[in-house]
Enzyme design. Structure first.
Site, mmCIF file in Angstrom:
data_model
loop_
_atom_site.group_PDB
_atom_site.id
_atom_site.type_symbol
_atom_site.label_atom_id
_atom_site.label_comp_id
_atom_site.label_asym_id
_atom_site.label_seq_id
_atom_site.Cartn_x
_atom_site.Cartn_y
_atom_site.Cartn_z
ATOM 1 N N TYR A 181 42.527 40.512 41.386
ATOM 2 C CA TYR A 181 43.946 40.581 41.731
ATOM 3 C C TYR A 181 44.279 39.419 42.660
ATOM 4 O O TYR A 181 43.485 39.051 43.525
ATOM 5 C CB TYR A 181 44.268 41.895 42.446
ATOM 6 C CG TYR A 181 44.058 43.136 41.624
ATOM 7 C CD1 TYR A 181 44.757 43.341 40.442
ATOM 8 C CD2 TYR A 181 43.177 44.123 42.055
ATOM 9 C CE1 TYR A 181 44.571 44.501 39.703
ATOM 10 C CE2 TYR A 181 42.992 45.292 41.321
ATOM 11 C CZ TYR A 181 43.697 45.477 40.139
ATOM 12 O OH TYR A 181 43.522 46.622 39.408
ATOM 13 N N ASP A 238 39.851 38.490 36.037
ATOM 14 C CA ASP A 238 39.649 37.849 37.337
ATOM 15 C C ASP A 238 40.299 38.721 38.407
ATOM 16 O O ASP A 238 41.012 39.673 38.093
ATOM 17 C CB ASP A 238 40.166 36.402 37.347
ATOM 18 C CG ASP A 238 41.678 36.285 37.240
ATOM 19 O OD1 ASP A 238 42.310 37.227 36.699
ATOM 20 O OD2 ASP A 238 42.238 35.274 37.678
ATOM 21 N N PHE A 271 39.423 45.944 38.763
ATOM 22 C CA PHE A 271 40.434 47.004 38.692
ATOM 23 C C PHE A 271 40.615 47.763 40.009
ATOM 24 O O PHE A 271 41.531 48.563 40.142
ATOM 25 C CB PHE A 271 40.136 48.007 37.567
ATOM 26 C CG PHE A 271 40.287 47.447 36.184
ATOM 27 C CD1 PHE A 271 41.546 47.184 35.654
ATOM 28 C CD2 PHE A 271 39.175 47.165 35.413
ATOM 29 C CE1 PHE A 271 41.698 46.662 34.385
ATOM 30 C CE2 PHE A 271 39.308 46.635 34.134
ATOM 31 C CZ PHE A 271 40.570 46.381 33.617
ATOM 32 N N HIS A 301 43.736 46.860 26.331
ATOM 33 C CA HIS A 301 43.733 46.758 27.792
ATOM 34 C C HIS A 301 44.629 47.854 28.374
ATOM 35 O O HIS A 301 45.640 48.230 27.778
ATOM 36 C CB HIS A 301 44.248 45.374 28.213
ATOM 37 C CG HIS A 301 43.971 45.036 29.638
ATOM 38 N ND1 HIS A 301 44.779 45.453 30.671
ATOM 39 C CD2 HIS A 301 42.968 44.334 30.209
ATOM 40 C CE1 HIS A 301 44.286 45.010 31.809
ATOM 41 N NE2 HIS A 301 43.189 44.326 31.569
#
Length: 222
Positions: A66, A64, A77, A187
């Site tokens: 920031y 989701d 990202f 990740h």
């Protein structure tokens, strides 16, 4: 009415009339009116606006947006220029440098150039309350973005899916077309990057696959 200005308008025709999306829309109207929500409402669909359906060559799945001020702008990202790249993005840049020799470190964190050259930067949830990660989870966004992934899976032209972390990896179940390439890794967050993200070489692998398919490689510079 949502308008993308490219072929997603046709591909997603009827999606916004579905009952789940009408519920989500009412929820979002209240949220934006009463709380601080990221990204701004005009940036929610930037991933689809910047990368047309027919132009997608790679998909990066995020969770989701920031949830800090001035960060989210509709691309997973990515942060706007002038905002310090968050730790996960710093680690992505490190892997790109080590993998394909492109050094994005020390510049900025805006990935719009990737989006405009065939990389769909798709969060599975497209909005969030300020300071509250995952606060818009299970409100309907997952159904929308799962449908986007399924539509990409139906494409005849090959696509590379880059799935980092368990949340993104769970979307592998939506991808069945043998024409596509699915790459999975840990990740890139500092908590897990050293457990399988660093050294995954996804950026060179993606380009090698595209090259083999006779498709243009992706320029991973920003």
């Amino acid at each position: 009415m949502v308008h993308f200005g490219n072929d997603w308008d046709e591909v997603l025709n009827g999606e916004f009339d579905k009952e789940y999306y009408q519920r989500l829309r009412q929820f979002l109207l209240t949220e934006y009116r009463t709380r601080t929500i990221y990204p701004g409402m005009y940036d929610i669909f930037n991933a689809l606006k910047y990368t047309a359906y027919q132009d997608v060559r790679a998909v990066i799945i995020g969770q989701d947006p920031y949830h800090g001020p001035n960060q989210a702008h509709g691309l997973c990202f990515s942060v706007r220029q002038g905002v310090a790249p968050p730790p996960s993005l710093v680690n992505i840049f490190k892997e790109i440098r080590d993998d394909v020799g492109i050094d994005n470190t020390g510049k900025h964190g805006e990935l719009t150039n990737w989006a405009k050259h065939g990389v769909l930067l798709l969060n599975t949830v497209l909005t969030v309350r300020a300071g509250q990660a995952n606060s818009h989870r299970n409100m309907g966004w997952e159904q929308f973005t799962d449908d986007v992934i399924r539509l990409l899976d139906k494409r005849d032209s090959p696509v590379v899916f880059l799935l980092w972390g368990n949340h993104a990896k769970s979307k592998k179940a939506l991808i069945h077309n043998p024409k596509h390439l699915v790459l999975t890794a840990a990740h890139p967050s500092p908590l897990s990057a050293y457990h399988g993200f660093f050294g995954c070489r996804h950026f060179s692998k993606a380009n090698a696959f595209l090259r083999e398919q006779g498709l243009p490689e992706i320029d991973w510079s920003i």
